[in-house]
Design a protein around this motif. Structure first.
Motif, short mmCIF file in Angstrom:
data_model
loop_
_atom_site.label_atom_id
_atom_site.label_comp_id
_atom_site.label_asym_id
_atom_site.label_seq_id
_atom_site.Cartn_x
_atom_site.Cartn_y
_atom_site.Cartn_z
N GLU A 191 5.70 0.00 9.46
CA GLU A 191 5.90 -1.35 9.98
C GLU A 191 7.35 -1.55 10.42
O GLU A 191 7.62 -2.16 11.45
CB GLU A 191 5.51 -2.39 8.93
CG GLU A 191 4.02 -2.43 8.63
CD GLU A 191 3.69 -3.51 7.62
OE1 GLU A 191 4.63 -4.05 7.01
OE2 GLU A 191 2.49 -3.81 7.43
N ASP A 213 7.04 -1.29 4.29
CA ASP A 213 6.30 -0.16 4.84
C ASP A 213 7.15 0.48 5.94
O ASP A 213 7.51 -0.17 6.91
CB ASP A 213 4.97 -0.67 5.41
CG ASP A 213 4.12 0.45 5.97
OD1 ASP A 213 4.54 1.63 5.85
OD2 ASP A 213 3.06 0.16 6.53
N ARG A 258 2.30 6.86 4.97
CA ARG A 258 1.50 5.71 5.38
C ARG A 258 0.62 5.28 4.22
O ARG A 258 -0.19 6.05 3.71
CB ARG A 258 0.64 6.06 6.58
CG ARG A 258 -0.16 4.86 7.10
CD ARG A 258 -0.99 5.26 8.30
NE ARG A 258 -0.14 5.64 9.42
CZ ARG A 258 0.39 4.77 10.26
NH1 ARG A 258 0.17 3.47 10.10
NH2 ARG A 258 1.15 5.18 11.26
N PRO A 259 0.69 4.01 3.80
CA PRO A 259 -0.10 3.54 2.66
C PRO A 259 -1.56 3.37 3.05
O PRO A 259 -1.90 3.16 4.21
CB PRO A 259 0.54 2.20 2.32
CG PRO A 259 1.11 1.72 3.63
CD PRO A 259 1.55 2.95 4.34
#
Length: 451
Positions: A171, A168, A145-146
């Motif tokens: 997402e 992502d 997860r960024p």
């Protein structure tokens, strides 16, 4: 249109002539002084008839012209609608390839709305969504997860990273869940409630149902997949991976279903499902609990070489066609209590590592357990064997529970070979009973039937 003038003129002239001829047919019988007025009245009537015919012809021409205009308008409107649908479809499909998750979500919802408004495109739209779900996908991890401050960075040469690197995974996880929900929403069918004659007719609750849909999710990675209560035609889940629970309760498959090589990483439930055509689960792996209780297989089903890591429940399942479990592995409990096998039931070479429960099951034609291995407790109490029964080379049945098991009288073409620890003895109503023998006994009525 000019060619209508001549037939119209001839029709008007014929009407005038016929009218005057009819009115003047008895002119000679009138006095001379009245013939002139009669001729004048006949001429007036003939002209009126001709005018009426002319008006009718004019009206017909106007109606025909209006019809042509309406058809031209309808064709123009249809062509414009088709162009609009094509534009919307093309734009929505392009959005699915965008790197931004909101844009991809917008494309999915646009396709859904398009399918709802254009039923002829429903199967095509489902195919597009299935193709999206078949694209390679790796489940995200918490470490991937960024951070909130993370932004896409360009390479040293100024060229942006490829799309696969900028998406992502979390997402994409949400986008795929949305795609699955869209499919399930339009495949879920609610049977209409029975209405009494004095009750008011309710509005249709299946306005969002898309009938006769086929799914092709071969090799797809599916997340918490839920088709509970859905109705569809064919489904292909060959080599698909189900991450999380897979819910197929009360689903109705009217066509061919394939789960060959599928992997169910979580629990899988098919309770009450109806398989109207052939179903194949060959080589599938069930990592969690699996349930097929009260399911109905109207034709042949194959679980050959399938692996059930946790409990497998087939209680009260109806197998109307051949049921094949050859080489299957049941690492935990295998429950087939009160199951009905109308045709061949093949468990040849199957391995039951723990509990094998067949209590009150019905084998109407052939029960095949050749080479099966029972490592735990085996329950065959109350089982009914109406046809062939083969347990040759089956092991681990020395202490099996067979109380209440019933065996139909063997005919000339019925062949049975019981485990060495079992024996037949006289029962009630002309049937035989099974019991554990104090000494190894083999019973054989005839050669095994050809497969």
């Amino acid at each position: 249109m000019w060619w209508w003038i001549i037939p119209a003129a001839l029709l008007i002239g014929a009407a005038a002539w016929a009218t005057s001829a009819w009115l003047l047919q008895d002119l000679d019988k009138l006095p001379i002084d009245k013939q002139i007025s009669a001729r004048i009245e006949a001429a007036r009537t003939a002209l009126g008839a001709a005018a009426g015919v002319g008006a009718a012809v004019t009206l017909l021409l106007a109606v025909r012209r209006q019809r042509h205009q309406e058809l031209a308008t309808a064709h123009t409107t249809h062509d414009a609608a088709e162009r609009r649908v094509t534009e919307l479809y093309t734009k929505a499909v392009e959005q699915l390839g965008n790197d931004q998750a909101p844009v991809r979500l917008g494309g999915l919802y646009a396709l859904e709305r398009l399918g709802q408004n254009a039923p002829i495109l429903q199967q095509t739209i489902v195919d597009v969504i299935c193709a999206y779900l078949r694209m390679p996908y790796v489940l995200p991890s918490d470490e991937s997860r960024p951070s909130e401050s993370a932004v896409p960075r360009a390479s040293i040469s100024g060229v942006s990273e490829p799309p696969s690197a900028t998406r992502d995974p979390h997402e994409e996880h949400e986008v795929r869940l949305t795609a699955q929900r869209i499919i399930a929403t339009h495949l879920r069918f609610h049977p209409p409630m029975r209405r009494r004659w004095w009750q008011r007719r309710e509005a249709d609750i299946n306005t969002q149902f898309w009938p006769d849909v086929r799914l092709d999710l071969t090799g797809a990675t599916l997340l918490n997949f839920d088709l509970t209560g859905c109705s569809l035609r064919e489904a292909r889940f060959t080599r698909a991976t189900f991450s999380g629970p897979a819910l197929f309760g009360r689903v109705t498959f009217s066509g061919l279903v394939k789960f060959n090589g599928a992997v169910f990483s979580g629990d899988s439930w098919f309770d009450g499902a109806v398989f109207s055509d052939r179903a194949t689960f060959g080589g599938a792996t069930f990592m969690g609990h699996s349930g097929f209780g009260t399911a109905t297989f109207a034709r042949d089903v194959s679980f050959n070489r399938s692996v059930f890591v946790r409990d497998a429940r087939f209680s009260e399942t109806i197998f109307s066609g051949a049921a094949r479990f050859s080489g299957a592995t049941f690492a935990e409990a295998a429950r087939f209590s009160k199951a009905t096998f109308a045709e061949n039931a093949g468990f040849d070479g199957a391995t039951f590592s723990r509990l094998a429960e067949f209590g009150a099951a019905i084998f109407a034609f052939r029960a095949g357990f050749d080479g099966a291995t029972f490592c735990g407790h085996a329950k065959f109490d109350g089982v009914t064997f109406s046809g062939h029964a083969w347990f040759e080379a089956a092991t681990g049945l020395e202490a099996a529970q067979v109380e209440g098991a019933r065996v139909a009288p063997a005919g000339m073409e019925v062949a049975r070979r019981w485990p060495t620890a079992w024996r037949e003895e006289a029962g009630v109503d002309g049937w035989q009973a099974l019991s554990l023998a104090s000494e190894p006994v083999e019973l054989q009525a005839a050669d095994p039937p050809e497969e």
